[in-house]
Design a protein around this motif. Structure first.
Motif, PDB file in Angstrom:
ATOM      1  N   THR A 227       5.377   3.852   1.788  1.00 47.98           N
ATOM      2  CA  THR A 227       4.986   2.559   1.229  1.00 47.98           C
ATOM      3  C   THR A 227       5.420   1.444   2.158  1.00 47.98           C
ATOM      4  OG1 THR A 227       7.035   2.398  -0.057  1.00 47.98           O
ATOM      5  CG2 THR A 227       5.126   3.355  -1.171  1.00 47.98           C
TER       6      THR A 227
ATOM      7  N   ASP B  66       3.786  -2.857   3.491  1.00 48.50           N
ATOM      8  CA  ASP B  66       2.944  -4.001   3.171  1.00 48.50           C
ATOM      9  C   ASP B  66       2.163  -4.405   4.423  1.00 48.50           C
ATOM     10  OD1 ASP B  66       2.338  -7.047   2.798  1.00 48.50           O
ATOM     11  OD2 ASP B  66       2.955  -6.385   0.818  1.00 48.50           O
ATOM     12  N   GLU B  67       0.927  -4.821   4.220  1.00 50.91           N
ATOM     13  CA  GLU B  67       0.059  -5.209   5.338  1.00 50.91           C
ATOM     14  C   GLU B  67       0.688  -6.293   6.208  1.00 50.91           C
ATOM     15  OE1 GLU B  67      -2.866  -4.666   6.761  1.00 50.91           O
ATOM     16  OE2 GLU B  67      -3.733  -3.078   5.559  1.00 50.91           O
TER      17      GLU B  67
ATOM     18  N   SER C 176       9.329  -1.039   4.102  1.00 48.02           N
ATOM     19  CA  SER C 176       8.872   0.297   4.501  1.00 48.02           C
ATOM     20  C   SER C 176       9.820   1.383   4.001  1.00 48.02           C
ATOM     21  CB  SER C 176       8.741   0.378   6.027  1.00 48.02           C
ATOM     22  OG  SER C 176       7.791  -0.553   6.492  1.00 48.02           O
TER      23      SER C 176
ATOM     24  N   TYR D  73       0.854  -1.192   0.000  1.00 51.38           N
ATOM     25  CA  TYR D  73       0.000   0.000   0.000  1.00 51.38           C
ATOM     26  C   TYR D  73       0.885   1.236   0.000  1.00 51.38           C
ATOM     27  CZ  TYR D  73       1.143  -0.068   5.020  1.00 51.38           C
ATOM     28  OH  TYR D  73       1.814  -0.088   6.223  1.00 51.38           O
TER      29      TYR D  73
ATOM     30  N   LYS E 114       0.637  -3.007   9.465  1.00 51.88           N
ATOM     31  CA  LYS E 114      -0.758  -2.868   9.081  1.00 51.88           C
ATOM     32  C   LYS E 114      -1.029  -1.438   8.617  1.00 51.88           C
ATOM     33  CE  LYS E 114      -2.196  -7.038  10.107  1.00 51.88           C
ATOM     34  NZ  LYS E 114      -2.629  -7.959   9.037  1.00 51.88           N
ATOM     35  N   TYR E 115      -1.932  -1.310   7.659  1.00 52.29           N
ATOM     36  CA  TYR E 115      -2.245   0.002   7.087  1.00 52.29           C
ATOM     37  C   TYR E 115      -2.675   0.991   8.171  1.00 52.29           C
ATOM     38  CZ  TYR E 115      -4.499   3.584   4.223  1.00 52.29           C
ATOM     39  OH  TYR E 115      -4.854   4.780   3.664  1.00 52.29           O
ATOM     40  N   ASP E 116      -3.569   0.560   9.078  1.00 47.60           N
ATOM     41  CA  ASP E 116      -4.056   1.448  10.137  1.00 47.60           C
ATOM     42  C   ASP E 116      -2.922   1.896  11.058  1.00 47.60           C
ATOM     43  OD1 ASP E 116      -6.560   1.176   9.107  1.00 47.60           O
ATOM     44  OD2 ASP E 116      -7.250  -0.294  10.585  1.00 47.60           O
TER      45      ASP E 116
ATOM     46  N   ILE F  93       0.623   5.451   1.345  1.00 47.52           N
ATOM     47  CA  ILE F  93      -0.097   6.523   2.027  1.00 47.52           C
ATOM     48  C   ILE F  93       0.509   7.838   1.552  1.00 47.52           C
ATOM     49  CG2 ILE F  93      -0.700   7.553   4.245  1.00 47.52           C
ATOM     50  CD1 ILE F  93      -0.306   4.792   5.509  1.00 47.52           C
TER      51      ILE F  93
END
Length: 378
Positions: A350, A352-353, A334, A163, A357-359, A165
Motif C-alpha cells: 500500500t 499513495d500516488e 508505503s 492504492y 506512483k502506482y506504475d 497492489i
C-alpha cells in the motif's frame, strides 16, 4: 465476538484539560456495523477496501470496527475494517478465525477476558519509581516538545490517492522459497525483506534510503497479552542497510536476520511504554509531524508468517486470505504486508500516488519478485 473483546465495545474521548485521548466503555454497547454489498467481480474487494479506509471512524460515538460482506451466490469476501488503536494484524486474524468458527457453529464457546486499564500495568513499579527514569522521561518530553515546535511550520503532505497492489506466489514457488530458507538457515521474513530492499535500491525512479521498519508483535515483549486477545500497539524496529555491502540475496538475508534478532534482544519495552506515555499530551503535534514528514526510510514491513486459520470451517471453505493491510495518512505511507496461508505467500503493498506512483510501485514489485526468483533458482 463483541462480548468477548472489551476493545470492540469502546469509544475514544479526550480529556478536556490536557487533550489526552482515553478509551471509554460504551453504554449501551452498540452493534458492530455490517454492510452487505453485491459481489460482481474478483477485484471488488480491492476497490471496497480502499473506499472503506478513506471513511474515518467516528471514534466518539460509534464502534471502532466495521464489517463489509461482498456477497454472491457462490463466493463471498469478508472485509474487516478497524481502527489501529484497538488492534494489530494478529488481532484481525484472530477475529477472522472467531467469525468463521461461529458462522459454522453459533453455539461454540469462545469465552471472555478482562482488558487492561492502562499501559502502566505492563511497567514494573520498580522501574517507574527509579529517579534516573523519572529524569529521563522529563528531559525526553522537553526535547520532543522542542522538536515538534521547530517543525510546526512544515507543510502537510497531502495523501488523496491511496492504492493497494495484491499478488501471491504460486504454490510451487512458495514451497520452493520456504524449503530454500530452511536449507539456508534463514527466516522467510529476512529473505523477503532482502528482496524488497534490493528492489528499492534498483528501481531508478525511487530515491532509496536503504532503511526500513519491521513491525514486531508486541506480545513477544509483554507476556500478559495473549495471542487471542486484541491489542493495538505494534513495535517498529528500524533496520539500516546502508552499511551492508553484501550483494548476494542470501547473504543479505542472513545479515538482516541477525540484525533484527540483535535489536529485538536488546529492546527495552518498559522504556518504550514510559516514553510513549509521556508524549500523550503532545499527540496532536505528533500526528501533524507524522503527516508532514516524508521520513527517511523506504517502507514498513509487516510479515505475519504462516497464518493459523483453518482451510475449512464446517461447510465454509476459506479459499484465500488477503494479508491485513494498513493505509495511513502519513508522510511515508508505503507498507508491505505479508502472510502465508494454504502454502502460498500473499503480498499487499500500500502507498499513495503522491508518494510513489502506482506504475512505479508495480515495477518495484516486479523487481522484488525477480530477485526472489533468482534466489530460489540459485
Amino acid at each position: 465476538i463483541q462480548n468477548r473483546h472489551p476493545l470492540l465495545k469502546v469509544n475514544v474521548l479526550e480529556d478536556e484539560g490536557t487533550g489526552i485521548p482515553y478509551f471509554v466503555k460504551q453504554n449501551p454497547t452498540q452493534n458492530i456495523p455490517i454492510c452487505i454489498l453485491e459481489r460482481i467481480t474478483d477485484d471488488d474487494w480491492k476497490k471496497e477496501s480502499i473506499s472503506q479506509c478513506l471513511i474515518p471512524f467516528d471514534v466518539k460515538n460509534t464502534p471502532l470496527i466495521r464489517l463489509v460482506w461482498l456477497k454472491s451466490s457462490a463466493i463471498s469476501e469478508l472485509i474487516f475494517v478497524a481502527h489501529h488503536c484497538i488492534c494489530d494484524g494478529m488481532s484481525i486474524l484472530n477475529l477472522i478465525d472467531e467469525t468463521l468458527l461461529l458462522l459454522d457453529n453459533p453455539c461454540a464457546e469462545i469465552g471472555t477476558y478482562s482488558s487492561f486499564s492502562s499501559i502502566s500495568e505492563f511497567i514494573p513499579k520498580s522501574i517507574v519509581d527509579k529517579k534516573i527514569n523519572t529524569l529521563k522521561i522529563f528531559l525526553f518530553s522537553k526535547l520532543a516538545k522542542l522538536v515538534f515546535l521547530t517543525t510546526a511550520k512544515k507543510k502537510e503532505v497531502t495523501r488523496k490517492n491511496p492504492y493497494l497492489i495484491h499478488w501471491k506466489l504460486d504454490l510451487e514457488n512458495s514451497t520452493s522459497i520456504l524449503q530454500r530458507c530452511k536449507k539456508k538457515g534463514v527466516s522467510v521474513n529476512a529473505v523477503l525483506c532482502a528482496a524488497f530492499v534490493q528492489a528499492f535500491k534498483s528501481t531508478e525512479t525511487i530515491k532509496s534510503f536503504s532503511k526500513l521498519y519491521c513491525a514486531v508483535d508486541t506480545r513477544k515483549f509483554i507476556p500478559q497479552i495473549k495471542s487471542d486477545t486484541m491489542f493495538g500497539y505494534p513495535i517498529l524496529i528500524a533496520l539500516n542497510t546502508r552499511n551492508n555491502k553484501k550483494t548476494n540475496l542470501w547473504d543479505q538475508a542472513h545479515w538482516l536476520k541477525e540484525e533484527l534478532l540483535t535489536k529485538i534482544n536488546k529492546f527495552n519495552i518498559s522504556n518504550l511504554l514510559m516514553f510513549s506515555e509521556c508524549l500523550m499530551p503532545l499527540l496532536p503535534k505528533m500526528i501533524k509531524y507524522a503527516k508532514d514528514d516524508r521520513g527517511n526510510h523506504d517502507f514498513t514491513l509487516s510479515n505475519m508468517g504462516n497464518v493459523k486459520l483453518k482451510e475449512n470451517y464446517g461447510s465454509i471453505e476459506v479459499e484465500t486470505l488477503y494479508s491485513p493491510a494498513t493505509i495511513f495518512p502519513f508522510g511515508n505511507p508505503s507498507t508491505l504486508s505479508i502472510t502465508t496461508f494454504r502454502g502460498q505467500v500473499d503480498f499487499i503493498f500500500t502507498s499513495d500516488e503522491s508518494f510513489i506512483k502506482y506504475d512505479v510501485a508495480v515495477s518495484l514489485k516486479d523487481n522484488a519478485m525477480k530477485f526472489l526468483k533468482s534466489a530460489i533458482d540459485s
